[in-house]
Design a protein around this motif. Structure first.
Motif, PDB file in Angstrom:
ATOM      1  N   TRP A 179      -6.260   3.198  -6.069  1.00  0.00           N
ATOM      2  CA  TRP A 179      -6.801   4.625  -5.295  1.00  0.00           C
ATOM      3  C   TRP A 179      -8.072   5.280  -6.134  1.00  0.00           C
ATOM      4  O   TRP A 179      -8.187   4.172  -7.259  1.00  0.00           O
ATOM      5  CB  TRP A 179      -6.289   6.226  -5.866  1.00  0.00           C
ATOM      6  CG  TRP A 179      -5.458   6.461  -4.333  1.00  0.00           C
ATOM      7  CD1 TRP A 179      -4.059   5.638  -4.260  1.00  0.00           C
ATOM      8  CD2 TRP A 179      -5.338   7.318  -3.597  1.00  0.00           C
ATOM      9  NE1 TRP A 179      -3.571   5.914  -3.228  1.00  0.00           N
ATOM     10  CE2 TRP A 179      -3.994   7.127  -2.238  1.00  0.00           C
ATOM     11  CE3 TRP A 179      -6.131   8.777  -3.397  1.00  0.00           C
ATOM     12  CZ2 TRP A 179      -3.651   7.978  -2.474  1.00  0.00           C
ATOM     13  CZ3 TRP A 179      -5.251   9.613  -2.272  1.00  0.00           C
ATOM     14  CH2 TRP A 179      -4.062   9.512  -1.393  1.00  0.00           C
ATOM     15  N   GLN A 180      -9.296   5.468  -5.982  1.00  0.00           N
ATOM     16  CA  GLN A 180     -10.610   4.610  -6.162  1.00  0.00           C
ATOM     17  C   GLN A 180     -11.187   6.213  -6.024  1.00  0.00           C
ATOM     18  O   GLN A 180     -11.189   6.699  -4.939  1.00  0.00           O
ATOM     19  CB  GLN A 180     -11.907   3.346  -5.627  1.00  0.00           C
ATOM     20  CG  GLN A 180     -10.617   2.167  -5.504  1.00  0.00           C
ATOM     21  CD  GLN A 180     -11.340   0.749  -4.898  1.00  0.00           C
ATOM     22  OE1 GLN A 180     -12.884   0.914  -5.329  1.00  0.00           O
ATOM     23  NE2 GLN A 180     -10.818  -0.030  -4.310  1.00  0.00           N
ATOM     24  N   LEU A 181     -12.457   5.957  -7.239  1.00  0.00           N
ATOM     25  CA  LEU A 181     -12.890   7.542  -6.706  1.00  0.00           C
ATOM     26  C   LEU A 181     -15.024   7.185  -6.626  1.00  0.00           C
ATOM     27  O   LEU A 181     -14.578   6.544  -7.776  1.00  0.00           O
ATOM     28  CB  LEU A 181     -12.771   8.825  -7.071  1.00  0.00           C
ATOM     29  CG  LEU A 181     -13.788   9.813  -7.458  1.00  0.00           C
ATOM     30  CD1 LEU A 181     -13.811  10.865  -6.211  1.00  0.00           C
ATOM     31  CD2 LEU A 181     -14.107  10.707  -8.524  1.00  0.00           C
ATOM     32  N   ARG A 211      -9.478   8.588  -3.123  1.00  0.00           N
ATOM     33  CA  ARG A 211      -8.403   7.497  -2.066  1.00  0.00           C
ATOM     34  C   ARG A 211      -8.126   6.100  -2.304  1.00  0.00           C
ATOM     35  O   ARG A 211      -9.190   5.683  -3.063  1.00  0.00           O
ATOM     36  CB  ARG A 211      -9.739   7.650  -0.969  1.00  0.00           C
ATOM     37  CG  ARG A 211     -10.253   8.921  -0.265  1.00  0.00           C
ATOM     38  CD  ARG A 211      -9.017   9.749   0.002  1.00  0.00           C
ATOM     39  NE  ARG A 211      -9.800  11.451   0.818  1.00  0.00           N
ATOM     40  CZ  ARG A 211      -9.922  12.083   0.458  1.00  0.00           C
ATOM     41  NH1 ARG A 211      -9.483  11.736  -0.843  1.00  0.00           N
ATOM     42  NH2 ARG A 211     -10.299  13.864   0.523  1.00  0.00           N
ATOM     43  N   PRO A 212      -7.258   5.580  -1.617  1.00  0.00           N
ATOM     44  CA  PRO A 212      -6.762   4.342  -1.444  1.00  0.00           C
ATOM     45  C   PRO A 212      -7.956   3.741  -1.018  1.00  0.00           C
ATOM     46  O   PRO A 212      -9.289   3.443   0.341  1.00  0.00           O
ATOM     47  CB  PRO A 212      -5.793   4.470  -0.209  1.00  0.00           C
ATOM     48  CG  PRO A 212      -5.578   5.597   0.691  1.00  0.00           C
ATOM     49  CD  PRO A 212      -6.511   6.721   0.036  1.00  0.00           C
ATOM     50  N   GLY A 213      -7.635   2.342  -1.747  1.00  0.00           N
ATOM     51  CA  GLY A 213      -8.926   1.715  -1.212  1.00  0.00           C
ATOM     52  C   GLY A 213      -8.413  -0.215  -1.340  1.00  0.00           C
ATOM     53  O   GLY A 213      -7.816   0.351  -0.407  1.00  0.00           O
ATOM     54  N   ALA A 214      -8.625  -1.092  -1.136  1.00  0.00           N
ATOM     55  CA  ALA A 214      -8.346  -2.070  -0.389  1.00  0.00           C
ATOM     56  C   ALA A 214      -8.221  -2.644  -1.135  1.00  0.00           C
ATOM     57  O   ALA A 214      -7.113  -4.376  -0.808  1.00  0.00           O
ATOM     58  CB  ALA A 214      -9.606  -3.303   0.365  1.00  0.00           C
ATOM     59  N   HIS A 215      -7.378  -2.311  -2.696  1.00  0.00           N
ATOM     60  CA  HIS A 215      -6.259  -3.316  -3.740  1.00  0.00           C
ATOM     61  C   HIS A 215      -5.374  -2.426  -4.165  1.00  0.00           C
ATOM     62  O   HIS A 215      -4.459  -1.644  -3.324  1.00  0.00           O
ATOM     63  CB  HIS A 215      -7.193  -3.207  -4.845  1.00  0.00           C
ATOM     64  CG  HIS A 215      -8.756  -3.811  -4.776  1.00  0.00           C
ATOM     65  ND1 HIS A 215     -10.061  -3.642  -4.039  1.00  0.00           N
ATOM     66  CD2 HIS A 215      -8.613  -5.341  -5.093  1.00  0.00           C
ATOM     67  CE1 HIS A 215     -10.860  -4.772  -3.668  1.00  0.00           C
ATOM     68  NE2 HIS A 215     -10.401  -5.571  -4.740  1.00  0.00           N
ATOM     69  N   VAL A 216      -4.036  -3.601  -4.223  1.00  0.00           N
ATOM     70  CA  VAL A 216      -2.266  -3.359  -4.497  1.00  0.00           C
ATOM     71  C   VAL A 216      -2.306  -3.541  -5.672  1.00  0.00           C
ATOM     72  O   VAL A 216      -2.874  -5.223  -6.490  1.00  0.00           O
ATOM     73  CB  VAL A 216      -1.668  -3.326  -3.244  1.00  0.00           C
ATOM     74  CG1 VAL A 216      -2.031  -3.438  -2.128  1.00  0.00           C
ATOM     75  CG2 VAL A 216      -2.154  -4.730  -2.807  1.00  0.00           C
ATOM     76  N   GLY A 271       1.130  -1.238   0.077  1.00  0.00           N
ATOM     77  CA  GLY A 271       0.278  -0.060  -0.105  1.00  0.00           C
ATOM     78  C   GLY A 271       0.768   1.183  -0.039  1.00  0.00           C
ATOM     79  O   GLY A 271      -0.010   2.272  -0.366  1.00  0.00           O
ATOM     80  N   ARG A 272       2.012   0.817  -0.151  1.00  0.00           N
ATOM     81  CA  ARG A 272       2.803   2.372  -0.082  1.00  0.00           C
ATOM     82  C   ARG A 272       3.054   3.050  -1.810  1.00  0.00           C
ATOM     83  O   ARG A 272       3.679   2.291  -2.525  1.00  0.00           O
ATOM     84  CB  ARG A 272       4.234   2.043   1.019  1.00  0.00           C
ATOM     85  CG  ARG A 272       4.539   1.828   2.391  1.00  0.00           C
ATOM     86  CD  ARG A 272       5.524   1.529   2.610  1.00  0.00           C
ATOM     87  NE  ARG A 272       6.826   2.457   2.775  1.00  0.00           N
ATOM     88  CZ  ARG A 272       7.911   2.340   3.734  1.00  0.00           C
ATOM     89  NH1 ARG A 272       8.097   1.487   3.747  1.00  0.00           N
ATOM     90  NH2 ARG A 272       8.359   3.473   2.803  1.00  0.00           N
ATOM     91  N   VAL A 273       3.069   3.764  -1.632  1.00  0.00           N
ATOM     92  CA  VAL A 273       3.164   4.352  -2.941  1.00  0.00           C
ATOM     93  C   VAL A 273       5.127   4.953  -3.571  1.00  0.00           C
ATOM     94  O   VAL A 273       5.812   4.991  -2.008  1.00  0.00           O
ATOM     95  CB  VAL A 273       2.650   5.827  -3.126  1.00  0.00           C
ATOM     96  CG1 VAL A 273       1.788   5.548  -3.130  1.00  0.00           C
ATOM     97  CG2 VAL A 273       3.507   6.766  -2.292  1.00  0.00           C
ATOM     98  N   GLY A 274       6.070   4.707  -4.255  1.00  0.00           N
ATOM     99  CA  GLY A 274       6.755   4.967  -5.168  1.00  0.00           C
ATOM    100  C   GLY A 274       6.866   6.169  -4.764  1.00  0.00           C
ATOM    101  O   GLY A 274       6.500   7.307  -5.062  1.00  0.00           O
ATOM    102  N   PRO A 275       8.151   6.406  -5.782  1.00  0.00           N
ATOM    103  CA  PRO A 275       8.465   8.046  -6.423  1.00  0.00           C
ATOM    104  C   PRO A 275       8.062   8.977  -7.550  1.00  0.00           C
ATOM    105  O   PRO A 275       7.038   9.522  -7.264  1.00  0.00           O
ATOM    106  CB  PRO A 275      10.045   7.874  -6.452  1.00  0.00           C
ATOM    107  CG  PRO A 275      10.723   7.051  -6.148  1.00  0.00           C
ATOM    108  CD  PRO A 275       9.461   6.008  -5.882  1.00  0.00           C
TER     109      PRO A 275
END
Length: 250
Positions: A248-250, A234-239, A215-219
């Motif tokens: 991220w989802q809307l 917003r971030p969801g429950a998937h990676v 769930g962490r983002v890269g540069p």
């Protein structure tokens, strides 16, 4: 500045392709410089200079196979999207007084019914890049209003050497011929998904560095993340299945 919308399949204008040749998207990957059938490109321009862009991919239910002589309306396997759902599995025993929740990763196609935004990118020399990306995103959101959810995959965490600890801890075990880095592109990720088990994967069996990546983002995704947050995503429950970057989802 204005946002233009392009729906016609084929190669993009030569000056756009030249500008995009040095850009990378929110996954840290090169941009696709042609437009596939059913896809829509949104570009932010100023005095004919390309400043930012994003590509909207329709949901799988709206994706028809093109070419090959197949009938219109046939769903193409190229539209499949694989993600890990990040969940919990609880081991419980009253007799042993055991309550042991475990984080699990479950492979699936949960997001195939969503519109996907990809090739979210901005001119690396432009100022206030996150604001420019937000302007493109808001145009996509407005055009997609009432048509269901939108999702965006982001690059996962990278270490000081620019490598993904998650890939080395999980993905490379299923594809040992690529020990240091995953492949590139949606087709590669679909092929890689065929190697992964459909059973839950226990995060507790992974090393600490790999587990901490989930769930962490890269540069390459930081500007996109800021723009997405400003646009209401917003971030969801998937990676992602290769580097555990968040969706991220809307």
């Amino acid at each position: 500045m204005k946002v233009e919308r392009v729906d016609t399949p084929g190669l993009l204008p030569a000056d756009w392709r030249e500008a995009m040749a040095t850009w990378v998207n929110q996954l840290g990957e090169p941009l696709q410089r042609s437009l596939a059938p059913g896809h829509t490109l949104f570009v932010l321009t100023h005095e004919q200079r390309l400043l930012a862009c994003a590509r909207l991919v329709p949901p799988m239910s709206a994706t028809a196979t093109h070419g090959g002589g197949e009938p219109a309306g046939t769903i193409s396997s190229d539209a499949l999207r694989f993600h890990f759902h990040v969940g919990k599995l609880v081991h419980l025993s009253e007799e042993l007084r055991l309550f042991n929740p475990q984080q699990i990763l479950l492979l699936g196609n949960d997001l195939c019914d969503a519109g996907e935004i990809t090739d979210l990118a901005v001119d690396p020399h432009a100022q206030e890049g996150a604001l420019k990306l937000r302007q493109v995103l808001m145009s996509i959101v407005k055009s997609h209003d009432g048509e269901g959810r939108l999702v965006v995959d982001l690059q996962g965490h990278r270490d000081g050497d620019g490598l993904s600890p998650f890939w080395r801890g999980l993905g490379a075990r299923f594809l040992p011929e690529q020990p240091d880095a995953p492949g590139v592109g949606p087709q590669w990720r679909r092929d890689f998904a065929e190697l992964l088990p459909a059973l839950p994967l226990y995060a507790s069996l992974m090393d600490d560095a790999s587990r901490a990546c989930i769930g962490r983002v890269g540069p390459a995704a930081r500007l996109a993340r800021d723009a997405l947050q400003a646009a209401g995503f917003r971030p969801g429950a998937h990676v992602k299945i290769d580097d555990a970057g968040p969706t991220w989802q809307l």
